[in-house]
Design a protein around this motif. Structure first.
Motif, PDB file in Angstrom:
ATOM      1  N   PRO A  58     -12.996  -4.203  31.713  1.00 24.50           N
ATOM      2  CA  PRO A  58     -11.886  -4.402  30.771  1.00 24.50           C
ATOM      3  C   PRO A  58     -10.508  -4.235  31.403  1.00 24.50           C
ATOM      4  O   PRO A  58      -9.557  -4.889  30.976  1.00 24.50           O
ATOM      5  N   ALA A  59     -10.393  -3.366  32.426  1.00 24.02           N
ATOM      6  CA  ALA A  59      -9.075  -3.147  33.052  1.00 24.02           C
ATOM      7  C   ALA A  59      -8.542  -4.405  33.721  1.00 24.02           C
ATOM      8  O   ALA A  59      -7.344  -4.526  33.948  1.00 24.02           O
ATOM      9  N   THR A  60      -9.417  -5.350  34.056  1.00 23.87           N
ATOM     10  CA  THR A  60      -8.980  -6.575  34.741  1.00 23.87           C
ATOM     11  C   THR A  60      -8.978  -7.778  33.822  1.00 23.87           C
ATOM     12  O   THR A  60      -8.914  -8.919  34.290  1.00 23.87           O
ATOM     13  N   VAL A  61      -9.034  -7.557  32.515  1.00 21.60           N
ATOM     14  CA  VAL A  61      -9.158  -8.681  31.590  1.00 21.60           C
ATOM     15  C   VAL A  61      -7.923  -9.578  31.615  1.00 21.60           C
ATOM     16  O   VAL A  61      -7.968 -10.725  31.178  1.00 21.60           O
ATOM     17  N   TYR A  62      -6.806  -9.070  32.155  1.00 17.08           N
ATOM     18  CA  TYR A  62      -5.616  -9.911  32.285  1.00 17.08           C
ATOM     19  C   TYR A  62      -5.903 -11.169  33.114  1.00 17.08           C
ATOM     20  O   TYR A  62      -5.252 -12.205  32.946  1.00 17.08           O
ATOM     21  N   GLN A  63      -6.892 -11.076  34.026  1.00 17.92           N
ATOM     22  CA  GLN A  63      -7.239 -12.219  34.850  1.00 17.92           C
ATOM     23  C   GLN A  63      -7.783 -13.374  34.008  1.00 17.92           C
ATOM     24  O   GLN A  63      -7.574 -14.544  34.328  1.00 17.92           O
ATOM     25  N   ALA A  64      -8.497 -13.045  32.940  1.00 19.53           N
ATOM     26  CA  ALA A  64      -9.000 -14.065  32.026  1.00 19.53           C
ATOM     27  C   ALA A  64      -7.949 -14.448  30.990  1.00 19.53           C
ATOM     28  O   ALA A  64      -7.813 -15.630  30.628  1.00 19.53           O
ATOM     29  N   ASN A  65      -7.193 -13.463  30.515  1.00 20.59           N
ATOM     30  CA  ASN A  65      -6.205 -13.735  29.468  1.00 20.59           C
ATOM     31  C   ASN A  65      -5.203 -14.802  29.880  1.00 20.59           C
ATOM     32  O   ASN A  65      -4.748 -15.588  29.046  1.00 20.59           O
ATOM     33  N   MET A  66      -4.855 -14.828  31.166  1.00 17.65           N
ATOM     34  CA  MET A  66      -3.829 -15.772  31.598  1.00 17.65           C
ATOM     35  C   MET A  66      -4.273 -17.230  31.505  1.00 17.65           C
ATOM     36  O   MET A  66      -3.451 -18.137  31.558  1.00 17.65           O
ATOM     37  N   TRP A  67      -5.582 -17.463  31.362  1.00 18.75           N
ATOM     38  CA  TRP A  67      -6.079 -18.842  31.283  1.00 18.75           C
ATOM     39  C   TRP A  67      -6.397 -19.294  29.855  1.00 18.75           C
ATOM     40  O   TRP A  67      -6.725 -20.462  29.628  1.00 18.75           O
ATOM     41  N   LEU A  68      -6.345 -18.390  28.891  1.00 13.86           N
ATOM     42  CA  LEU A  68      -6.779 -18.726  27.538  1.00 13.86           C
ATOM     43  C   LEU A  68      -5.931 -19.837  26.928  1.00 13.86           C
ATOM     44  O   LEU A  68      -6.462 -20.796  26.335  1.00 13.86           O
ATOM     45  N   ASP A  69      -4.613 -19.722  27.038  1.00 11.84           N
ATOM     46  CA  ASP A  69      -3.738 -20.724  26.426  1.00 11.84           C
ATOM     47  C   ASP A  69      -3.957 -22.102  27.043  1.00 11.84           C
ATOM     48  O   ASP A  69      -4.003 -23.119  26.325  1.00 11.84           O
ATOM     49  N   LYS A  84     -19.900 -28.965  31.701  1.00 14.15           N
ATOM     50  CA  LYS A  84     -19.692 -29.783  32.895  1.00 14.15           C
ATOM     51  C   LYS A  84     -18.855 -29.067  33.959  1.00 14.15           C
ATOM     52  O   LYS A  84     -19.024 -29.326  35.155  1.00 14.15           O
ATOM     53  N   VAL A  85     -17.945 -28.200  33.533  1.00 12.86           N
ATOM     54  CA  VAL A  85     -17.035 -27.532  34.472  1.00 12.86           C
ATOM     55  C   VAL A  85     -16.983 -26.046  34.136  1.00 12.86           C
ATOM     56  O   VAL A  85     -16.821 -25.678  32.964  1.00 12.86           O
ATOM     57  N   ALA A  86     -17.136 -25.204  35.150  1.00 17.24           N
ATOM     58  CA  ALA A  86     -16.996 -23.756  34.991  1.00 17.24           C
ATOM     59  C   ALA A  86     -15.839 -23.278  35.853  1.00 17.24           C
ATOM     60  O   ALA A  86     -15.751 -23.615  37.045  1.00 17.24           O
ATOM     61  N   LEU A  87     -14.946 -22.496  35.258  1.00 19.19           N
ATOM     62  CA  LEU A  87     -13.769 -21.985  35.948  1.00 19.19           C
ATOM     63  C   LEU A  87     -13.930 -20.481  36.151  1.00 19.19           C
ATOM     64  O   LEU A  87     -14.262 -19.753  35.213  1.00 19.19           O
ATOM     65  N   GLU A 126      -4.440 -29.170  43.919  1.00 12.78           N
ATOM     66  CA  GLU A 126      -3.193 -28.541  43.501  1.00 12.78           C
ATOM     67  C   GLU A 126      -2.957 -28.844  42.017  1.00 12.78           C
ATOM     68  O   GLU A 126      -2.743 -29.990  41.640  1.00 12.78           O
ATOM     69  N   VAL A 127      -3.011 -27.812  41.191  1.00 14.96           N
ATOM     70  CA  VAL A 127      -2.903 -28.009  39.744  1.00 14.96           C
ATOM     71  C   VAL A 127      -1.695 -27.302  39.142  1.00 14.96           C
ATOM     72  O   VAL A 127      -1.490 -27.350  37.930  1.00 14.96           O
ATOM     73  N   GLY A 128      -0.887 -26.625  39.974  1.00 16.72           N
ATOM     74  CA  GLY A 128       0.227 -25.867  39.413  1.00 16.72           C
ATOM     75  C   GLY A 128      -0.253 -24.598  38.734  1.00 16.72           C
ATOM     76  O   GLY A 128      -1.402 -24.179  38.882  1.00 16.72           O
ATOM     77  N   ARG A 129       0.638 -24.001  37.965  1.00 13.94           N
ATOM     78  CA  ARG A 129       0.307 -22.796  37.199  1.00 13.94           C
ATOM     79  C   ARG A 129       0.670 -23.056  35.741  1.00 13.94           C
ATOM     80  O   ARG A 129       1.807 -22.828  35.304  1.00 13.94           O
ATOM     81  N   PRO A 130      -0.278 -23.574  34.946  1.00 12.09           N
ATOM     82  CA  PRO A 130       0.047 -23.927  33.557  1.00 12.09           C
ATOM     83  C   PRO A 130       0.511 -22.753  32.720  1.00 12.09           C
ATOM     84  O   PRO A 130       1.115 -22.946  31.659  1.00 12.09           O
ATOM     85  N   GLN A 131       0.252 -21.519  33.183  1.00 12.55           N
ATOM     86  CA  GLN A 131       0.666 -20.337  32.422  1.00 12.55           C
ATOM     87  C   GLN A 131       2.170 -20.129  32.417  1.00 12.55           C
ATOM     88  O   GLN A 131       2.707 -19.378  31.603  1.00 12.55           O
ATOM     89  N   LEU A 132       2.871 -20.763  33.344  1.00 13.93           N
ATOM     90  CA  LEU A 132       4.277 -20.423  33.573  1.00 13.93           C
ATOM     91  C   LEU A 132       5.251 -21.242  32.740  1.00 13.93           C
ATOM     92  O   LEU A 132       6.454 -21.155  32.944  1.00 13.93           O
ATOM     93  N   GLY A 133       4.735 -22.033  31.818  1.00 10.94           N
ATOM     94  CA  GLY A 133       5.614 -22.876  31.014  1.00 10.94           C
ATOM     95  C   GLY A 133       6.578 -22.087  30.151  1.00 10.94           C
ATOM     96  O   GLY A 133       7.647 -22.594  29.779  1.00 10.94           O
ATOM     97  N   GLU A 134       6.229 -20.853  29.801  1.00  7.28           N
ATOM     98  CA  GLU A 134       7.085 -20.044  28.925  1.00  7.28           C
ATOM     99  C   GLU A 134       8.217 -19.355  29.669  1.00  7.28           C
ATOM    100  O   GLU A 134       9.093 -18.753  29.052  1.00  7.28           O
TER     101      GLU A 134
END
Length: 601
Positions: free
Chosen positions: A237-248, A295-298, A366-374
């Motif tokens: 749970p302490a590292t859940v931020y790693q998953a949270n950043m991809w949810l949006d 089909k795809v696992a991240l 190279e996909v960028g960082r989609p989290q950084l739009g905000e």
């Protein structure tokens, strides 16, 4: 000599465990003496020893279990010593002794039931399947118990005798031995209350554990949803931020996405999301679960449990990580087990290309960082400039340790606070701070106290931890960043605001910037922090920032072009991989020298 001192300190450290049996022997002697005052003193020493041992040696419980002296046995020993004291006391008649002994037996049975219920209720969080947002009648986690109930259960385990002994001694000293009954009744009532709080969880656990069809029901729910993309997270749970950043980003895909985790505690720790969340705790259940539509696992992290999904040949497996940085682990050789490795920009590709990780260049996307739009380029809007200090953690070992916290943290925060009302400070530590080195946690505590003291003198500084605010919110509240070599740099760079990178080893600036490209547009701060005041004066003065143009160039290198935006590139990468052919033909032209496999005929 150093090794000898270390062994001596370790021996001294663990020898504190022996204070518990010594004080119990002393308590038994006090009971046999028939002196309530002597017994009271020995009892105080017993409880002080309990507290001291658990504080000095946190893992003492294991050694005590090995010595057949767990918490329950120590409670029974103290109860027996008190009964012995009653036997020796002239004012306590046989009925009082008999009723006290019977009361202790009844209390211990009630306490045993309550503690067994607590253990069984905790296992609810380790059920084979837990889910969110999958559909009706899904196996969801129960609500958390109030903290007072949890603490009460802990006290019942190791301090259940405290009130009976306290009331009993008071009764003997005042000539009313029957007062022990009040302590027994109060503790029994507490044990009943603790068990009553577990009743609902126990009923739910019995239903779920006895229902063989739970796994089939979860499988049916997943089959009806038909996910095509899975975010697979296996950390604590302490590292859940790693998953949270991809949810949006996953919520914005056109394909159905599912979050798949392996720990029920993580289900509760995940950020709010519309995505279905499935937890499969057991390895055999995970490997037998049908994910035929995926089909795809991240994968945001490199962990051992990744193997349980990597074995699925029909799925394309992608390492997306949880941030691009110049740290050594950001080009981990383990990444070559994935079909593709997605990085933010050209810097990530160069990082793998220049390392010995063995990842094929054609497997890097190279996909960028989609989290950084905000993240905005606008200033914080405060009455004074705001400086964010966001150090990384100490790393898994010294070789991968990039944190400034231990060597520079106090000097940095002190230098910032010494600016007085001219700047505002936000301190946001890494969630893992103190995980490997307790000293880092102690430094963190001192920084918090420094900031609290400054606020008492009229400051408006802030410490941000946990869910107080996301890292990206802190970016938007700041006008400048002070950080270490970490993914925080890449994530901050879209703001185009000035940033300072710590150089704890005092490395030559040219060498430092060459080894860590993300620092090429940074102000470097040496271990003495002597230049911080001058850096603040330049970087926070509009129009006086000489590195502004370099940050724009660095942004494209770290994160890729602005157009198309990162979310568009991320979605296109998911689409392309989902529609690609079988894994065997994904890279038919792979270099056999890298892959170790025979080349195409």
């Amino acid at each position: 000599m150093r090794r000898l001192v270390s062994r001596y300190s370790t021996l001294l450290h663990y020898s504190t465990v022996f204070s518990l049996p010594v004080t119990l022997v002393l308590l038994t002697v006090a009971g046999a003496s028939g002196s309530p005052a002597f017994f009271l003193g020995a009892m105080v020493l017993c409880y002080l020893a309990e507290q001291a041992v658990l504080r000095v040696t946190p893992d003492a419980a294991r050694a005590l279990r090995w010595g057949q002296m767990p918490a329950g046995a120590r409670v029974l020993a103290r109860q027996a010593a008190f009964v012995l004291l009653l036997v020796q006391d002239e004012d306590a008649g046989t009925p009082t002794v008999t009723l006290t002994a019977a009361g202790f037996v009844l209390l211990d049975w009630v306490r045993a039931v309550a503690l067994a219920g607590a253990v069984a209720a905790r296992r609810v969080n380790r059920l084979p399947f837990v889910s969110r947002n999958l559909g009706p009648n899904e196996p969801a986690l129960p609500r958390e118990l109030p903290e007072w109930r949890t603490r009460l259960t802990g006290l019942l385990e190791s301090r259940a005798d405290f009130l009976p002994l306290l009331f009993g001694i008071a009764g003997l000293l005042t000539g009313v031995p029957a007062l022990v009954a009040a302590g027994l009744l109060a503790t029994t009532a507490a044990a009943v209350a603790a068990h009553a709080g577990q009743a609902g969880r126990l009923r739910r656990m019995r239903t779920l554990l006895s229902a063989d069809h739970v796994g089939r029901d979860v499988q049916d729910l997943v089959d009806r949803y038909r996910p095509e993309v899975v975010l697979y997270f296996t950390g604590p749970p302490a590292t859940v931020y790693q998953a949270n950043m991809w949810l949006d980003a996953l919520e914005r895909l056109d394909r159905k996405a599912l979050v798949l985790v392996r720990s029920a505690e993580v289900v509760g720790a995940l950020a709010p999301t519309r995505l279905p969340v499935l937890c499969v705790t057991k390895a055999e259940d995970m490997m037998n679960f049908d994910l035929g539509t995926v089909k795809v696992a991240l994968y945001p992290g490199n962990t051992g449990k990744n193997l349980h999904l990597l074995r699925e040949e029909h799925i394309k497996h992608v390492f997306v990580g949880h941030g691009d940085s110049d740290k050594g682990p950001s080009s981990n050789p383990v990444s070559k087990v994935f079909d593709e490795v997605w990085v933010a920009g050209p810097a990530g590709r160069d990082r793998y290309r220049n390392s010995d990780a063995g990842v094929r260049d054609e497997a890097i996307v190279e996909v960028g960082r989609p989290q950084l739009g905000e993240i905005t380029t606008e200033p914080s809007g405060g009455p004074v400039p705001t400086v964010l200090y966001a150090p990384t953690w100490e790393g898994w070992d010294n070789e991968d340790g990039y944190s400034s916290l231990l060597s520079m943290g106090e000097r940095i925060v002190r230098a910032l606070l010494d600016q007085g009302p001219r700047i505002r400070v936000i301190y946001r530590p890494h969630p893992y701070t103190g995980r490997r080195l307790p000293q880092a946690g102690k430094v963190h505590d001192r920084l918090v106290r420094m900031i609290e003291e400054a606020n008492r003198d009229g400051g408006a500084h802030q410490v941000v931890t946990g869910a107080d605010a996301s890292l990206y919110e802190c970016f938007n509240r700041s006008d400048m960043l002070v950080t270490d070599i970490s993914s925080v740099i890449s994530d901050y760079i879209p703001s185009l605001k000035p940033y300072v990178v710590t150089n704890p080893e005092g490395m030559d600036e040219t060498v430092f910037r060459a080894e860590f490209p993300s620092a090429s547009a940074a102000y470097l701060l040496g271990p003495a922090c002597a230049d911080l005041a001058d850096i603040l004066a330049v970087a926070t003065t509009p129009g006086a920032d000489p590195l502004a143009a370099e940050r724009r160039t660095l942004r494209d290198y770290l994160l890729g072009p602005e157009h198309p935006d990162a979310m568009t590139r991320f979605a296109a990468a998911v689409e392309a991989l989902a529609e690609s052919g079988p894994r065997a033909t994904l890279y038919a032209t792979a270099d056999p020298a890298i892959t170790g496999a025979p080349g195409p005929a």
